[in-house]
Design an enzyme around this catalytic site. Structure first.
Site, PDB file in Angstrom:
ATOM      1  N   CYS A  40       0.829  -1.215   0.000  1.00 21.93           N
ATOM      2  CA  CYS A  40       0.000   0.000   0.000  1.00 21.93           C
ATOM      3  C   CYS A  40       0.863   1.264   0.000  1.00 21.93           C
ATOM      4  CB  CYS A  40      -0.910  -0.066   1.231  1.00 21.93           C
ATOM      5  SG  CYS A  40      -1.685   1.470   1.701  1.00 21.93           S
ATOM      6  N   CYS A  84       0.185   3.784   2.759  1.00 24.69           N
ATOM      7  CA  CYS A  84       0.680   3.222   4.029  1.00 24.69           C
ATOM      8  C   CYS A  84       2.168   3.514   4.186  1.00 24.69           C
ATOM      9  CB  CYS A  84       0.458   1.708   4.078  1.00 24.69           C
ATOM     10  SG  CYS A  84      -1.270   1.212   3.953  1.00 24.69           S
TER      11      CYS A  84
END
Length: 109
Positions: free
Chosen positions: A37, A40
């Site tokens: 991600c 993230c």
């Protein structure tokens, strides 16, 4: 500063959640993330900085890919998601990448 103190964020498994978070006294910031991600990855250094600056807050990371039950328990549909808990109680949720100032405001509520 030794390298040991540079990493303040502890990665935990779903099985450790009760002990590390729900049974913890005081504030706990939980970062639900996934290695693939991109937002993230952008949030990771922010979370690390919060951990370094706020000795009073325990900061943990949980890999969302391995924690579907916890994701369902907290109604998490997107990552990154930050949860703020205090004495085992959910206080607030923040979804998406955020700046240091945004996360500081989030943890100080």
């Amino acid at each position: 500063m030794s390298t040991e103190t540079l990493i303040k964020v502890k990665e935990i498994l779903a099985e450790q959640f009760s002990q590390e978070v729900e049974q913890s006294s005081g504030k706990v910031l939980i970062d639900f993330y996934a290695p693939w991600c991109a937002p993230c990855k952008m949030l990771a250094p922010v979370v690390e900085q919060i951990a370094l600056e706020h000795e009073d807050i325990k900061v943990v990371k949980i890999n969302a890919d391995n924690s579907q039950e916890l994701m369902a328990k907290f109604g998490i549909r997107g990552i990154p998601t930050l949860l703020l808990m205090n004495n085992g109680e959910l206080m607030a949720t923040k979804v998406g990448a955020a700046s240091v100032s945004q996360v500081k405001t989030f943890v100080q509520q």
